[in-house]
Motif scaffolding. Structure first.
Motif, short mmCIF file in Angstrom:
data_model
loop_
_atom_site.label_atom_id
_atom_site.label_comp_id
_atom_site.label_asym_id
_atom_site.label_seq_id
_atom_site.Cartn_x
_atom_site.Cartn_y
_atom_site.Cartn_z
N PHE A 165 -0.68 -1.15 -2.20
CA PHE A 165 0.51 -1.98 -2.48
C PHE A 165 1.76 -1.28 -1.97
O PHE A 165 2.68 -1.92 -1.47
CB PHE A 165 0.63 -2.25 -3.98
CG PHE A 165 -0.23 -3.39 -4.44
CD1 PHE A 165 0.13 -4.71 -4.16
CD2 PHE A 165 -1.40 -3.16 -5.14
CE1 PHE A 165 -0.67 -5.76 -4.57
CE2 PHE A 165 -2.20 -4.21 -5.55
CZ PHE A 165 -1.83 -5.51 -5.26
N HIS A 166 1.75 0.03 -2.07
CA HIS A 166 2.91 0.81 -1.68
C HIS A 166 2.98 0.97 -0.15
O HIS A 166 4.02 0.82 0.47
CB HIS A 166 2.85 2.19 -2.36
CG HIS A 166 3.96 3.10 -1.96
ND1 HIS A 166 5.27 2.84 -2.27
CD2 HIS A 166 3.94 4.26 -1.25
CE1 HIS A 166 6.02 3.82 -1.76
NE2 HIS A 166 5.24 4.68 -1.13
N THR A 167 1.81 1.26 0.46
CA THR A 167 1.81 1.56 1.90
C THR A 167 1.73 0.29 2.76
O THR A 167 2.14 0.30 3.91
CB THR A 167 0.62 2.48 2.27
OG1 THR A 167 -0.58 1.88 1.78
CG2 THR A 167 0.78 3.86 1.67
N MET A 168 1.16 -0.80 2.22
CA MET A 168 1.03 -2.03 3.01
C MET A 168 1.56 -3.23 2.22
O MET A 168 0.78 -4.11 1.83
CB MET A 168 -0.44 -2.25 3.38
CG MET A 168 -1.01 -1.20 4.30
SD MET A 168 -2.74 -1.49 4.64
CE MET A 168 -3.52 -0.15 3.81
N PRO A 169 2.85 -3.28 1.95
CA PRO A 169 3.37 -4.36 1.10
C PRO A 169 3.19 -5.75 1.70
O PRO A 169 2.86 -6.70 0.99
CB PRO A 169 4.86 -4.01 0.94
CG PRO A 169 5.16 -3.07 2.04
CD PRO A 169 3.91 -2.35 2.37
N PHE A 170 3.38 -5.87 3.02
CA PHE A 170 3.24 -7.20 3.62
C PHE A 170 1.79 -7.66 3.60
O PHE A 170 1.50 -8.80 3.23
CB PHE A 170 3.76 -7.21 5.07
CG PHE A 170 3.55 -8.55 5.74
CD1 PHE A 170 4.33 -9.64 5.37
CD2 PHE A 170 2.55 -8.72 6.69
CE1 PHE A 170 4.12 -10.89 5.95
CE2 PHE A 170 2.34 -9.97 7.25
CZ PHE A 170 3.12 -11.05 6.90
N LEU A 171 0.88 -6.75 3.94
CA LEU A 171 -0.54 -7.12 3.99
C LEU A 171 -1.06 -7.53 2.61
O LEU A 171 -1.86 -8.46 2.49
CB LEU A 171 -1.36 -5.94 4.53
CG LEU A 171 -2.78 -6.26 4.96
CD1 LEU A 171 -2.80 -7.13 6.21
CD2 LEU A 171 -3.59 -4.99 5.20
N ARG A 215 -11.45 -4.40 -1.45
CA ARG A 215 -11.17 -3.02 -1.04
C ARG A 215 -9.66 -2.83 -0.83
O ARG A 215 -9.10 -1.82 -1.22
CB ARG A 215 -11.94 -2.72 0.26
CG ARG A 215 -11.66 -1.38 0.90
CD ARG A 215 -12.34 -0.24 0.20
NE ARG A 215 -12.02 1.05 0.83
CZ ARG A 215 -11.91 2.19 0.18
NH1 ARG A 215 -12.13 2.24 -1.11
NH2 ARG A 215 -11.61 3.30 0.80
N LEU A 216 -9.05 -3.83 -0.21
CA LEU A 216 -7.61 -3.73 0.05
C LEU A 216 -6.83 -3.51 -1.26
O LEU A 216 -5.94 -2.66 -1.33
CB LEU A 216 -7.11 -5.00 0.75
CG LEU A 216 -5.60 -5.13 0.96
CD1 LEU A 216 -5.11 -4.12 2.00
CD2 LEU A 216 -5.21 -6.53 1.42
N TYR A 217 -7.21 -4.29 -2.27
CA TYR A 217 -6.43 -4.21 -3.51
C TYR A 217 -6.90 -3.10 -4.45
O TYR A 217 -6.18 -2.75 -5.39
CB TYR A 217 -6.46 -5.57 -4.23
CG TYR A 217 -5.69 -6.62 -3.46
CD1 TYR A 217 -4.30 -6.59 -3.42
CD2 TYR A 217 -6.35 -7.61 -2.72
CE1 TYR A 217 -3.59 -7.53 -2.68
CE2 TYR A 217 -5.65 -8.55 -1.99
CZ TYR A 217 -4.26 -8.50 -1.97
OH TYR A 217 -3.56 -9.43 -1.23
N SER A 218 -8.11 -2.58 -4.20
CA SER A 218 -8.58 -1.51 -5.11
C SER A 218 -8.40 -0.12 -4.50
O SER A 218 -8.54 0.88 -5.19
CB SER A 218 -10.07 -1.72 -5.46
OG SER A 218 -10.86 -1.65 -4.30
N LYS A 219 -8.09 -0.08 -3.22
CA LYS A 219 -7.88 1.22 -2.55
C LYS A 219 -6.56 1.81 -3.04
O LYS A 219 -5.57 1.07 -3.16
CB LYS A 219 -7.84 0.99 -1.04
CG LYS A 219 -8.10 2.20 -0.21
CD LYS A 219 -8.18 1.82 1.26
CE LYS A 219 -7.99 3.07 2.09
NZ LYS A 219 -7.25 2.84 3.30
#
Lengths: 176, 370
Positions: free
Chosen positions: B91-97, B83-87
């Protein structure tokens, strides 16, 4: 992860198990004759997988028995007793079993276990009797006699206690 | 007479607004299925003295659980990553995560595997203590979400009461036992004190069960009085089922079974969010089944890779089987807990909010939970 996938092929195809998921890996060590290494792994498991300690000690007891490592076997059962993980009947059987498997001349741990069991189950003829046999084997005749008598006070028809008393008489006769 | 006509019927209000179908939502997301399984777990125990089932151990009676663990647990832990990578936009809003955090996790896991007795044991205790908190937080989130979707907007006081009520199973587990919660954080000598022991026993046996099952009922009544409409029953069910596992079963069974049904609940809700996200896109050309199969299939494969293959990579590097398997599992859990804290946020620009707002009960207020 990809390296892990390739490495796992042909090694252990079992899915993660509910019952000690890492056990197949330890079993392989035992099968390969690496008993001490397997035991070291169980030691790590006791630290990490503390919710499953009962199962871990049961497995240690089992592999120790397979490898004729009596001290490890008794230690595992001793820990199970401390965890209150075995019932009274199993404890009695264990005490008896521990005595029978005792190495000649080395009854220290069996005696400790039998005394601990007696503290917990003072009125079990089997427990008193087993402690009596452990003491008899060490030639501590007066102490042994006391426990056989206590076993017979609880159950006058308890055969092993009668055998034990006969053993004490015989040993005394030999000494004289 | 007009008032009576304007008043919505109580039945639909109690049922609440489902995402898919009331039966689906109540069984899988609400945890109704777990109540059925609880009965299944308890039934053989109750007949132990008379039937053959009594001779079987918990593990033997539930030999099917490993399959469920793979299909539910492993897939669910992986699904937060999928979900993290497909939402959109993560990548733009949570670069560290998305890019730095997995590397941090890998480093921490490796260190813990290198020092299993010291660091590893701490990681494991952290994961076991955090788990019930995570389940409690999920129960809270779902209860608020269904309440909001169903048009029952909670006041701040009711939301706080709901929050504390949902956290009770976590507090229950904190006073629970060796290596977890207070027993992990406080010195052994304190917890071994007979007075503390007695207090803990009293709390576990009487106080927490009464609160865990009593407070949701009080909350339900309070909301009905304060908000002039009932909390949907699914919100109540989520709270009660989460408590049920921890109160009814021992630690190990509770962790196993709660994790399975938490996983089922999680997969259901994450799939709903994923499918709606995808179908809202103008370029979408696929139906629901495709998106479900794609997301779940990927989660299942990633789950297998993380839980089964990654430990083998550590074994290949020369570490023991025990620390490899247990600590990788602990690290995946912790990664999931942290990622979850971010991917379910309901920011104003977030796609999550659009989904929660979609097909909301007409006439409900505009404020949002959380």
């Amino acid at each position: 992860m990809a390296a892990g996938l390739l490495y796992s092929i042909q090694r252990d195809r079992s899915l993660p198990r509910l019952r000690l998921a890492y056990y197949p890996g330890i079993e392989q060590l035992v099968d390969a004759g690496e008993y001490r290494q397997a035991l070291d792994q169980f030691d790590v498991a006791i630290d990490l997988d503390f919710l499953r300690r009962v199962q871990i000690y049961q497995e240690i007891a089992r592999i120790a028995l397979q490898n004729d490592e009596l001290d490890d076997h008794l230690r595992a059962w001793d820990n199970l007793i401390k965890l209150r993980a075995i019932d009274a009947l199993t404890q009695v059987n264990l005490s008896s079993f521990g005595f029978r498997r005792g190495k000649p001349g080395d009854y220290r741990q069996t005696e400790e276990l039998s005394r601990e069991l007696r503290r917990q189950l003072p009125h079990q003829p089997g427990v008193n009797c087993n402690l009596g046999f452990v003491l008899l084997a060490q030639d501590r005749l007066d102490e042994a006699e006391q426990f056989f008598i206590q076993a017979l006070q609880v159950n006058p028809y308890f055969g092993p206690a009668r055998q034990g008393l006969a053993g004490v008489q015989k040993a005394r006769a030999l000494h004289e | 007479m007009n008032d009576r006509q304007d008043k919505p019927a109580v039945g639909p209000l109690l049922l609440g607004k489902s995402f898919v179908h009331p039966l689906f939502d109540y069984l899988l997301i609400g945890g109704g299925l777990s109540l059925l399984v609880a009965a299944l777990v308890y039934w053989p125990a109750a007949t132990a003295s008379s039937g053959d089932a009594g001779n079987l151990t918990f593990d033997e009676r539930f030999a099917w659980i490993p399959v469920l663990i793979l299909l539910s647990n492993s897939a669910h832990f992986a699904s937060s990553t999928v979900r993290l990578y497909s939402k959109p936009e993560t990548f733009h809003t949570m670069p560290f995560l998305t890019m730095g955090f997995p590397l941090v996790c890998l480093l921490v896991t490796s260190l813990c595997i290198f020092y299993p007795g010291n660091l590893g044991a701490q990681l494991n205790s952290l994961y076991l203590t955090w788990s019930p908190y995570h389940y409690a937080a999920q129960a809270y989130g779902l209860a608020v979400m269904y309440s909001y979707r169903s048009g029952c907007v909670l006041s701040l006081a009711n939301k706080r009461l709901l929050r504390w009520t949902s956290l009770l199973p976590f507090f229950f587990m904190c006073v629970g036992g060796e290596g977890v919660g207070l027993y992990w954080l406080l010195p052994d000598s304190w917890m071994a004190n007979p007075r503390v022991d007695l207090l803990v026993m009293y709390l576990k046996k009487w106080v927490f069960p009464a609160l865990i099952f009593g407070l949701p009922t009080i909350l339900f009544a309070k909301v009905w009085v304060n908000e002039r409409r009932p909390l949907p029953l699914i919100s109540l069910l989520v709270l009660i089922t989460n408590g049920l596992w921890f109160v009814t079963f021992n630690y190990l069974q509770a962790f196993t079974l709660a994790t399975i049904f938490h996983g089922v609940q999680y997969l259901a809700i994450v799939l709903i969010f994923h499918v709606r996200d995808r179908k809202q896109r103008p370029e979408n050309r696929h139906g629901t089944f495709y998106h479900v199969a794609w997301f779940y299939g990927l989660s299942l494969m990633l789950g297998y890779g993380l839980f089964h293959c990654l430990p083998w990579a550590y074994r290949l590097a020369g570490f023991g089987v025990v620390e490899s398997m247990l600590l990788v599992a602990a690290a995946i859990n912790l990664h999931h807990f942290i990622v979850d804290g971010y991917i379910w946020r309901l920011g104003k620009q977030d796609s999550n909010r659009t989904i929660v707002d979609s097909d909301q009960t007409p006439g409900s207020a505009t404020s949002h939970p959380g």
